[in-house]
Design an enzyme around this catalytic site. Structure first.
Site, PDB file in Angstrom:
ATOM      1  N   LYS A  11       0.901  -1.229   0.033  1.00 11.27           N
ATOM      2  CA  LYS A  11       0.044  -0.002   0.110  1.00 11.27           C
ATOM      3  C   LYS A  11       0.782   1.263  -0.001  1.00 11.27           C
ATOM      4  CE  LYS A  11       1.052   0.880   4.464  1.00 11.27           C
ATOM      5  NZ  LYS A  11       1.761   2.326   4.763  1.00 11.27           N
ATOM      6  N   ALA A 117      10.761  -3.217   4.622  1.00 12.54           N
ATOM      7  CA  ALA A 117      11.025  -2.063   5.499  1.00 12.54           C
ATOM      8  C   ALA A 117      11.052  -0.727   4.751  1.00 12.54           C
ATOM      9  CB  ALA A 117      12.349  -2.191   6.213  1.00 12.54           C
ATOM     10  N   GLY A 123       5.182  -6.709   5.170  1.00  7.34           N
ATOM     11  CA  GLY A 123       5.198  -7.625   6.268  1.00  7.34           C
ATOM     12  C   GLY A 123       3.581  -7.863   6.467  1.00  7.34           C
ATOM     13  N   ASP A 157      -1.361  -2.456   9.730  1.00  8.98           N
ATOM     14  CA  ASP A 157      -1.655  -2.477   8.517  1.00  8.98           C
ATOM     15  C   ASP A 157      -2.342  -3.526   8.045  1.00  8.98           C
ATOM     16  OD1 ASP A 157      -0.755   0.250   8.193  1.00  8.98           O
ATOM     17  OD2 ASP A 157       1.480  -0.469   7.817  1.00  8.98           O
TER      18      ASP A 157
HETATM   19  O1  C5P Z   1       1.371  -2.434  14.310  1.00 10.45           O
HETATM   20  P1  C5P Z   1       2.931  -2.457  13.840  1.00 10.45           P
HETATM   21  O2  C5P Z   1       3.382  -3.820  14.612  1.00 10.45           O
HETATM   22  O3  C5P Z   1       2.802  -2.727  12.492  1.00 10.45           O
HETATM   23  O4  C5P Z   1       3.566  -1.148  14.148  1.00 10.45           O
HETATM   24  C1  C5P Z   1       5.079  -1.065  14.273  1.00 10.45           C
HETATM   25  C2  C5P Z   1       5.178   0.246  15.160  1.00 10.45           C
HETATM   26  O5  C5P Z   1       4.757   1.080  14.554  1.00 10.45           O
HETATM   27  C3  C5P Z   1       4.766  -0.054  16.428  1.00 10.45           C
HETATM   28  O6  C5P Z   1       5.418  -0.827  17.379  1.00 10.45           O
HETATM   29  C4  C5P Z   1       4.550   1.439  17.010  1.00 10.45           C
HETATM   30  O7  C5P Z   1       5.832   1.862  17.655  1.00 10.45           O
HETATM   31  C5  C5P Z   1       4.291   2.114  15.609  1.00 10.45           C
HETATM   32  N1  C5P Z   1       3.054   2.379  15.359  1.00 10.45           N
HETATM   33  C6  C5P Z   1       2.328   3.441  16.243  1.00 10.45           C
HETATM   34  N2  C5P Z   1       0.947   4.001  15.906  1.00 10.45           N
HETATM   35  C7  C5P Z   1       0.354   3.280  14.687  1.00 10.45           C
HETATM   36  C8  C5P Z   1       0.782   2.299  14.051  1.00 10.45           C
HETATM   37  C9  C5P Z   1       2.074   1.701  14.549  1.00 10.45           C
HETATM   38  O8  C5P Z   1       3.013   4.093  17.149  1.00 10.45           O
HETATM   39  N3  C5P Z   1      -0.919   3.639  14.688  1.00 10.45           N
END
Ligand code: C5P
Length: 321
Positions: A11, A117, A123, A157
């Site tokens: 995305k 990344a 992922g 996501d």
């Molecule tokens: O949810 P996910 O593991 O993909 O998110 C990775 C990191 O991105 C989280 O550990 C957090 O630090 C940050 N994040 C955030 N707020 C969000 C989505 C992600 O702070 N709404």
């Protein structure tokens, strides 16, 4: 032995509005996702040997194997691989159902086409495709809402990769409201950086710069209509509140953004938490022209062209042997 293959899209965020973090450390978002024609493909196969194995093969756009990314993925411990985590979540449900005898052994193959990344949810797409594939493999019969609920426990996501199309995300960006976009085709040029960025690091950098209690502003109906329609010459207004944070960690991305505009892009944006830059073109030929010019920019490692919006996670085929 049964085998199911499913795919899920990467995305870009057309809009990414970020608020101050809540007590759990996550940031409230108002975001508009567009799923792209860059898809991860996941094949799950029942095995006689118990346990879960994962093999990841990364592909370059021309069809060549991307060995460097393959190496990177082999270094991820299986228990942290999002495809494995998604399979385990589904395995717990399967163990109680008619496939209990086969649920013990699972071989997963991930064919990656979404950059790793890069702020493009590669992922999460692995997780989304695995959820859909395992749902079919074990005949669990979970509906979209149930898969979305499991998906959000794996990553913010994942629901966007399940839903596809163009969708508004609120909460952590994981509460989806699909938006109508009949006949819209966006042509994108994706400029990859030499090195990835950690999403958590970019959010932490955002917090250092933006103190306070900000609430993310939801896009207006007019902005949403602009984003879901065909790209016009003026370009829809793409917004990303994480831009300054990504640029502070990777100043050279500023050069990629200006090179995109100088190359004639209708609009250009850092994708999600970066470091990928997504540039909007008016046609496939225009995208190729921009891609050629962007490939020469110093901070650009590789350029891809793709289209959106693309469908969400779906089963591609299945086999019984
Ligand atoms: O949810 P996910 O593991 O993909 O998110 C990775 C990191 O991105 C989280 O550990 C957090 O630090 C940050 N994040 C955030 N707020 C969000 C989505 C992600 O702070 N709404």
């Amino acid at each position: 032995m049964r085998e199911v293959t499913a795919s899920a899209p990467g995305k870009v965020n057309l809009v990414l509005r970020v608020g101050a973090p809540t007590a759990d450390g996550y940031h409230p978002l108002a975001t508009v996702f567009e799923a792209l024609d860059l898809r991860e493909t996941v094949t799950v196969r029942t095995t006689r040997t118990p346990g879960t194995t994962v093999e990841t093969v990364a592909h370059l756009p021309g069809g060549d194997i991307d060995r460097a990314t393959g190496e990177l993925m082999r270094a991820v411990p299986p228990r942290s691989h999002l495809a494995v985590r998604a399979a385990r979540a589904m395995q717990r449900l399967a163990a109680a159902g008619p496939w209990a005898s086969t649920a013990a052994g699972l071989a997963i193959r991930v064919d990656k086409r979404v950059p790793v990344a890069g702020g493009m949810a590669g992922g999460s797409a692995d997780a989304a495709a695995t959820l859909v594939a395992c749902n079919e493999l074990w005949g669990l019969g979970l509906g979209p809402g149930q898969l979305e609920r499991i998906g959000r426990t794996l990553g913010a996501d994942v629901p966007a990769c399940l839903t596809g199309g163009i969708a508004l995300g609120t909460g952590r960006g994981d509460r989806m409201a699909p938006l109508e976009c009949p006949g819209t085709h966006h042509h994108w040029v994706i400029a990859l950086a030499h090195e990835g960025l950690s999403t958590a690091d970019v959010f932490a950098e955002f917090d250092r710069a933006v103190q306070g209690t900000a609430v993310p502003a939801a896009p207006t109906d007019e902005e949403l209509a602009d984003l879901t329609g065909p790209a016009r010459l003026a370009g829809p207004r793409l917004v990303n509140d994480l831009t300054a944070a990504a640029l502070s960690l990777r100043p050279e991305l500023g050069g990629t953004l200006s090179a995109s505009r100088a190359a004639g892009a209708l609009a250009a944006i850092v994708s999600g938490s970066g470091p990928t830059v997504a540039a909007l073109a008016s046609s496939a030929d225009h995208a190729d022209e921009i891609a050629e010019r962007l490939a020469a920019a110093p901070a650009v490692a590789r350029v891809l062209t793709t289209m959106g919006p693309a469908p969400g996670a779906r089963v591609e085929h299945q086999d019984e042997r």
